[in-house]
Design a protein around this motif. Sequence first.
Motif, PDB file in Angstrom:
ATOM      1  N   ASN A   9       1.218  -2.486  20.150  1.00 10.32           N
ATOM      2  CA  ASN A   9      -0.051  -1.808  20.419  1.00 10.32           C
ATOM      3  C   ASN A   9      -0.759  -2.426  21.608  1.00 10.32           C
ATOM      4  N   ILE A  10      -1.525  -1.605  22.302  1.00 11.48           N
ATOM      5  CA  ILE A  10      -2.516  -2.091  23.250  1.00 11.48           C
ATOM      6  C   ILE A  10      -3.842  -2.098  22.500  1.00 11.48           C
ATOM      7  N   ILE A  11      -4.419  -3.282  22.354  1.00 15.58           N
ATOM      8  CA  ILE A  11      -5.602  -3.456  21.514  1.00 15.58           C
ATOM      9  C   ILE A  11      -6.854  -3.208  22.337  1.00 15.58           C
ATOM     10  N   GLU A  12      -7.637  -2.207  21.935  1.00 16.43           N
ATOM     11  CA  GLU A  12      -8.832  -1.837  22.677  1.00 16.43           C
ATOM     12  C   GLU A  12     -10.076  -1.956  21.811  1.00 16.43           C
ATOM     13  N   LYS A  13     -11.175  -2.154  22.468  1.00 19.92           N
ATOM     14  CA  LYS A  13     -12.466  -2.389  21.824  1.00 19.92           C
ATOM     15  C   LYS A  13     -12.852  -1.263  20.866  1.00 19.92           C
ATOM     16  N   GLY A  14     -13.118  -1.627  19.617  1.00 19.69           N
ATOM     17  CA  GLY A  14     -13.677  -0.701  18.641  1.00 19.69           C
ATOM     18  C   GLY A  14     -12.713   0.298  18.055  1.00 19.69           C
ATOM     19  N   LYS A  15     -11.416   0.210  18.369  1.00 20.03           N
ATOM     20  CA  LYS A  15     -10.464   1.231  17.945  1.00 20.03           C
ATOM     21  C   LYS A  15      -9.900   0.933  16.549  1.00 20.03           C
ATOM     22  N   ASN A  16      -9.483   2.032  15.884  1.00 20.59           N
ATOM     23  CA  ASN A  16      -8.869   1.981  14.560  1.00 20.59           C
ATOM     24  C   ASN A  16      -7.368   2.207  14.731  1.00 20.59           C
ATOM     25  N   TYR A  17      -6.549   1.262  14.275  1.00 21.37           N
ATOM     26  CA  TYR A  17      -5.099   1.340  14.459  1.00 21.37           C
ATOM     27  C   TYR A  17      -4.351   1.867  13.232  1.00 21.37           C
ATOM     28  N   GLY A  18      -5.089   2.394  12.261  1.00 22.43           N
ATOM     29  CA  GLY A  18      -4.494   3.304  11.306  1.00 22.43           C
ATOM     30  C   GLY A  18      -3.977   2.785   9.990  1.00 22.43           C
ATOM     31  N   TRP A  19      -3.690   1.475   9.874  1.00 18.29           N
ATOM     32  CA  TRP A  19      -3.134   0.990   8.612  1.00 18.29           C
ATOM     33  C   TRP A  19      -4.216   1.026   7.525  1.00 18.29           C
ATOM     34  N   PRO A  20      -3.870   1.485   6.300  1.00 17.90           N
ATOM     35  CA  PRO A  20      -2.586   2.044   5.855  1.00 17.90           C
ATOM     36  C   PRO A  20      -2.599   3.575   5.815  1.00 17.90           C
ATOM     37  N   LEU A  21      -3.540   4.179   6.553  1.00 13.30           N
ATOM     38  CA  LEU A  21      -3.653   5.641   6.508  1.00 13.30           C
ATOM     39  C   LEU A  21      -2.405   6.308   7.059  1.00 13.30           C
ATOM     40  N   PHE A  22      -1.832   5.703   8.110  1.00 11.39           N
ATOM     41  CA  PHE A  22      -0.593   6.235   8.665  1.00 11.39           C
ATOM     42  C   PHE A  22       0.278   5.087   9.120  1.00 11.39           C
ATOM     43  N   SER A  23       1.580   5.189   8.810  1.00 11.82           N
ATOM     44  CA  SER A  23       2.556   4.193   9.236  1.00 11.82           C
ATOM     45  C   SER A  23       3.901   4.874   9.425  1.00 11.82           C
ATOM     46  N   TYR A  24       4.672   4.384  10.391  1.00 15.62           N
ATOM     47  CA  TYR A  24       6.040   4.870  10.562  1.00 15.62           C
ATOM     48  C   TYR A  24       7.001   4.208   9.578  1.00 15.62           C
ATOM     49  N   GLY A  25       6.506   3.223   8.822  1.00 18.76           N
ATOM     50  CA  GLY A  25       7.330   2.564   7.830  1.00 18.76           C
ATOM     51  C   GLY A  25       7.091   3.112   6.434  1.00 18.76           C
ATOM     52  N   ILE A  26       7.882   2.610   5.488  1.00 24.44           N
ATOM     53  CA  ILE A  26       7.726   2.973   4.083  1.00 24.44           C
ATOM     54  C   ILE A  26       7.519   1.694   3.279  1.00 24.44           C
ATOM     55  N   ASN A  27       7.132   1.822   2.035  1.00 27.69           N
ATOM     56  CA  ASN A  27       6.934   0.650   1.201  1.00 27.69           C
ATOM     57  C   ASN A  27       8.291   0.024   0.855  1.00 27.69           C
ATOM     58  N   TYR A  28       8.273  -1.224   0.395  1.00 28.50           N
ATOM     59  CA  TYR A  28       9.516  -1.944   0.117  1.00 28.50           C
ATOM     60  C   TYR A  28      10.335  -1.295  -0.990  1.00 28.50           C
ATOM     61  N   ASP A  29       9.681  -0.557  -1.888  1.00 27.85           N
ATOM     62  CA  ASP A  29      10.422   0.118  -2.953  1.00 27.85           C
ATOM     63  C   ASP A  29      10.798   1.541  -2.578  1.00 27.85           C
ATOM     64  N   GLY A  30      10.558   1.926  -1.318  1.00 27.82           N
ATOM     65  CA  GLY A  30      10.918   3.258  -0.844  1.00 27.82           C
ATOM     66  C   GLY A  30       9.810   4.272  -0.935  1.00 27.82           C
TER      67      GLY A  30
ATOM     68  N   SER B 191       0.869  -1.179   0.000  1.00 27.54           N
ATOM     69  CA  SER B 191       0.000   0.000   0.000  1.00 27.54           C
ATOM     70  C   SER B 191       0.899   1.221   0.000  1.00 27.54           C
ATOM     71  N   THR B 192       0.605   2.170  -0.853  1.00 30.15           N
ATOM     72  CA  THR B 192       1.374   3.412  -0.920  1.00 30.15           C
ATOM     73  C   THR B 192       0.418   4.592  -0.870  1.00 30.15           C
ATOM     74  N   SER B 193       0.977   5.765  -0.642  1.00 22.21           N
ATOM     75  CA  SER B 193       0.136   6.966  -0.553  1.00 22.21           C
ATOM     76  C   SER B 193      -0.576   7.244  -1.867  1.00 22.21           C
ATOM     77  N   THR B 194       0.011   6.840  -2.991  1.00 19.09           N
ATOM     78  CA  THR B 194      -0.626   7.074  -4.292  1.00 19.09           C
ATOM     79  C   THR B 194      -1.529   5.927  -4.720  1.00 19.09           C
ATOM     80  N   ASN B 195      -1.357   4.766  -4.090  1.00 20.57           N
ATOM     81  CA  ASN B 195      -2.191   3.613  -4.406  1.00 20.57           C
ATOM     82  C   ASN B 195      -2.531   2.852  -3.128  1.00 20.57           C
ATOM     83  N   PRO B 196      -3.348   3.470  -2.248  1.00 19.52           N
ATOM     84  CA  PRO B 196      -3.653   2.834  -0.966  1.00 19.52           C
ATOM     85  C   PRO B 196      -4.539   1.602  -1.142  1.00 19.52           C
ATOM     86  N   VAL B 197      -4.243   0.566  -0.363  1.00 22.34           N
ATOM     87  CA  VAL B 197      -5.055  -0.654  -0.330  1.00 22.34           C
ATOM     88  C   VAL B 197      -5.762  -0.660   1.018  1.00 22.34           C
ATOM     89  N   LEU B 198      -7.068  -0.472   1.024  1.00 21.93           N
ATOM     90  CA  LEU B 198      -7.798  -0.105   2.234  1.00 21.93           C
ATOM     91  C   LEU B 198      -8.588  -1.249   2.855  1.00 21.93           C
TER      92      LEU B 198
END
Length: 393
Positions: free
Chosen positions: A258-279, A180-187
């Motif tokens: 992560n601490i997993i809590e009821k009903g919460k959204n953990y953000g992938w792929p809207l935000f990540s501290y990582g980058i895609n494999y191709d940079g 998933s990338t910012s230009t081609n997000p897989v949601l």
Amino acid sequence: MKSIKLLFAFLLVGCLISCQSNIVKVPDSPYPISNDSFTMDTIAQGFTIPYGIAIVEDNEYFITDRIGKMFHFKNGTKTEITGMPQVVTFGISELRAILHGGLMDVSIHPNYPTNSWIYISYLDSDGLAKVSRLKIQNNAATQLETIFQTRKTNYTGNGMRIIWEDDTHFFLNVGNSNFSTSTNPVLNAQDLNDDAGKIHRLMEDGSIPSDNPIFEGFTSPTTIWSYGHRDVQGLYYEKTTHTLFGVEHGPKGGDELNIIEKGKNYGWPLFSYGINYDGATVSTISKDSAAVFTVLPEHYWTVPTHDGGQAVAPACLLKVNGSTISDWNDYFLFGSLAYRRLMKYNRETNETYGLDIEGRVRTLKQLPSGDILALIERNNLNQANGQIVRIKN
């Protein structure tokens, strides 16, 4: 399927660079080595990818091998269980490596001594991720029944850990490690009509708990407990605090605790501290925006490199208490697939250490005696030499 093939291509290149022979070189630890005192004994071997282990008592376990086999181990004797469901795997045939699918976790019901139920998670031959329960008679699976299956095929899902909350509820993770990338997000992970990229909470028979969250646009609970996950491969439930912890694969860096809590959204792929494999950039929103309506990780790991960072690839999670190894008590342990060694993490100080236990540690469990069991994948890609080791002081 195109994204799967791309992933295989990237990993194949990495393997061909690092695997100059069949014996895979263990990289240097990216974190300081903690010179803890312990001993290790190999108690079982001959596995390809030992993936899950369910502890009946100190010297009796059920063990899954990702290639589709399950074994009963008791007092030093390993016996294969017949009649297991047919599973599907995806990988690199040239290296005989499995990257997705297969038979994954195994767990016994908390009341196993009275009801004999054993639970398994796997990618079935129809492409659906499933949980089934079974009983064993004369070393054969009987009364096999599927109690959960994803609504869509899930060829990019891994993990599938089964963790019991209490005698009647269990948690299940289903991964979604798509590109998933910012230009081609897989949601998929953000889609509540898709079971991938979610933590699920189910009753012992697979039914939906009445106190599961009711998400916006729904009129009743579903199996989904939390969403926006990429690929949680380690779950740990701390019963004393009623807290569910998860370690999650980022793409290239950005692995999360992560601490997993009821009903919460953990953000992938809207935000990540990582980058895609191709940079390429992954995040489609800023960290500030993500903090408003998603849960940011309590901690994340990115090993700095010249090309934007490297993942540690956490494969399992265990918080150690009452161990015979005093240096590990109150620490989290996890296996780093990328660096092929066991790691420990201090949640109070945010410090991570490498340990002198090498290999792709896939699963960790603590025995009633306090000793630790580690399932370690093969280090020779042409032999079935995965093993189980018992670690103690």
